[in-house]
Motif scaffolding. Sequence first.
Motif, mmCIF file in Angstrom:
data_model
loop_
_atom_site.group_PDB
_atom_site.id
_atom_site.type_symbol
_atom_site.label_atom_id
_atom_site.label_comp_id
_atom_site.label_asym_id
_atom_site.label_seq_id
_atom_site.Cartn_x
_atom_site.Cartn_y
_atom_site.Cartn_z
ATOM 1 N N LEU A 109 0.842 -1.201 0.000
ATOM 2 C CA LEU A 109 0.000 0.000 0.000
ATOM 3 C C LEU A 109 0.878 1.253 0.000
ATOM 4 O O LEU A 109 0.635 2.182 -0.782
ATOM 5 C CB LEU A 109 -0.920 -0.007 1.216
ATOM 6 N N ALA A 110 1.899 1.270 0.831
ATOM 7 C CA ALA A 110 2.808 2.424 0.879
ATOM 8 C C ALA A 110 3.512 2.608 -0.468
ATOM 9 O O ALA A 110 3.626 3.736 -0.970
ATOM 10 C CB ALA A 110 3.827 2.246 1.998
ATOM 11 N N GLU A 111 3.960 1.509 -1.070
ATOM 12 C CA GLU A 111 4.605 1.603 -2.384
ATOM 13 C C GLU A 111 3.643 2.153 -3.432
ATOM 14 O O GLU A 111 4.007 3.029 -4.211
ATOM 15 C CB GLU A 111 5.092 0.224 -2.841
ATOM 16 N N GLY A 112 2.434 1.618 -3.466
ATOM 17 C CA GLY A 112 1.456 2.025 -4.475
ATOM 18 C C GLY A 112 0.968 3.444 -4.321
ATOM 19 O O GLY A 112 0.545 4.071 -5.297
ATOM 20 N N ARG A 113 1.038 3.969 -3.137
ATOM 21 C CA ARG A 113 0.598 5.351 -2.919
ATOM 22 C C ARG A 113 1.622 6.380 -3.386
ATOM 23 O O ARG A 113 1.327 7.575 -3.394
ATOM 24 C CB ARG A 113 0.277 5.573 -1.442
ATOM 25 N N THR A 114 2.805 5.921 -3.791
ATOM 26 C CA THR A 114 3.813 6.875 -4.258
ATOM 27 C C THR A 114 3.550 7.343 -5.683
ATOM 28 O O THR A 114 4.146 8.318 -6.123
ATOM 29 C CB THR A 114 5.236 6.277 -4.179
ATOM 30 N N GLY A 115 2.666 6.679 -6.386
ATOM 31 C CA GLY A 115 2.327 7.103 -7.747
ATOM 32 C C GLY A 115 1.644 6.003 -8.526
ATOM 33 O O GLY A 115 1.648 4.836 -8.130
ATOM 34 N N ARG A 116 1.053 6.403 -9.630
ATOM 35 C CA ARG A 116 0.289 5.472 -10.458
ATOM 36 C C ARG A 116 1.149 4.331 -10.989
ATOM 37 O O ARG A 116 0.738 3.168 -10.972
ATOM 38 C CB ARG A 116 -0.348 6.236 -11.620
ATOM 39 N N ALA A 117 2.356 4.640 -11.454
ATOM 40 C CA ALA A 117 3.251 3.606 -11.976
ATOM 41 C C ALA A 117 3.591 2.590 -10.885
ATOM 42 O O ALA A 117 3.637 1.378 -11.141
ATOM 43 C CB ALA A 117 4.513 4.229 -12.556
ATOM 44 N N ALA A 118 3.828 3.075 -9.683
ATOM 45 C CA ALA A 118 4.135 2.172 -8.569
ATOM 46 C C ALA A 118 2.929 1.299 -8.229
ATOM 47 O O ALA A 118 3.081 0.103 -7.946
ATOM 48 C CB ALA A 118 4.574 2.981 -7.348
ATOM 49 N N ALA A 119 1.736 1.887 -8.265
ATOM 50 C CA ALA A 119 0.520 1.110 -7.994
ATOM 51 C C ALA A 119 0.344 0.016 -9.044
ATOM 52 O O ALA A 119 -0.002 -1.128 -8.718
ATOM 53 C CB ALA A 119 -0.698 2.018 -7.970
ATOM 54 N N LEU A 120 0.579 0.346 -10.302
ATOM 55 C CA LEU A 120 0.479 -0.652 -11.363
ATOM 56 C C LEU A 120 1.501 -1.768 -11.159
ATOM 57 O O LEU A 120 1.197 -2.941 -11.383
ATOM 58 C CB LEU A 120 0.670 0.007 -12.729
ATOM 59 N N ASP A 121 2.686 -1.412 -10.713
ATOM 60 C CA ASP A 121 3.708 -2.422 -10.447
ATOM 61 C C ASP A 121 3.287 -3.320 -9.291
ATOM 62 O O ASP A 121 3.495 -4.540 -9.341
ATOM 63 C CB ASP A 121 5.052 -1.760 -10.157
ATOM 64 N N VAL A 122 2.705 -2.759 -8.257
ATOM 65 C CA VAL A 122 2.230 -3.558 -7.123
ATOM 66 C C VAL A 122 1.149 -4.530 -7.592
ATOM 67 O O VAL A 122 1.165 -5.717 -7.235
ATOM 68 C CB VAL A 122 1.711 -2.653 -5.984
ATOM 69 N N VAL A 123 0.208 -4.058 -8.396
ATOM 70 C CA VAL A 123 -0.861 -4.927 -8.912
ATOM 71 C C VAL A 123 -0.260 -6.057 -9.738
ATOM 72 O O VAL A 123 -0.630 -7.231 -9.583
ATOM 73 C CB VAL A 123 -1.877 -4.111 -9.743
ATOM 74 N N ARG A 124 0.685 -5.726 -10.588
ATOM 75 C CA ARG A 124 1.334 -6.737 -11.421
ATOM 76 C C ARG A 124 2.069 -7.761 -10.553
ATOM 77 O O ARG A 124 1.964 -8.959 -10.756
ATOM 78 C CB ARG A 124 2.307 -6.078 -12.398
#
Length: 170
Positions: A109-124
């Motif tokens: 969650l902390a990683e994904g909140r740093t930006g859209r690209a990071a959120a997409l990477d977390v989902v992947r």
Amino acid sequence: MPTAAPSEAWRDRAGFCAPDRAVLPSGPVPPAQVALLIELAQRTKLGHDLLAVFADRYAAFPHSAPSQTRELTALRQLLERHGLADPSAGLGAGLFADPGVQARYDRYLAEGRTGRAAALDVVRRTAAEVVRMLDDARPGLAAPDVRQVCLHILLAAHRQIRVAQAWSSH
């Protein structure tokens, strides 16, 4: 024994589609597969809860969270059918009984909140973790209902990876 065609309730545009487990024959679930199903339910809830946060924040993944809701429902029904408890059942969004899963959720969650690209990477990455787990377990899945649900979740996880990659280019 032929299985029933999937009902519309188990179809979605994000890729999850499974026949009703009630019409699939059941079978014994060895202890290793019990652990797999419980871990899979927790990872599916983790992915669902992250997708819900990221979808609201970044207006992405419009069909993935409902897909994971159906995956989690299918897993919980399967656990119930086999008399197994889901430790994440009844817990609110972002809450997990297992401290390791909770820590992973908080970190992602902390990683994904740093930006859209990071959120997409977390989902992947969360989908890729499910793929690895199910690829490793697939040869030993003997109970037809367990095998069927796991195969559909495996396919849905592959689709979620492609969705995350596609959204990365937008």
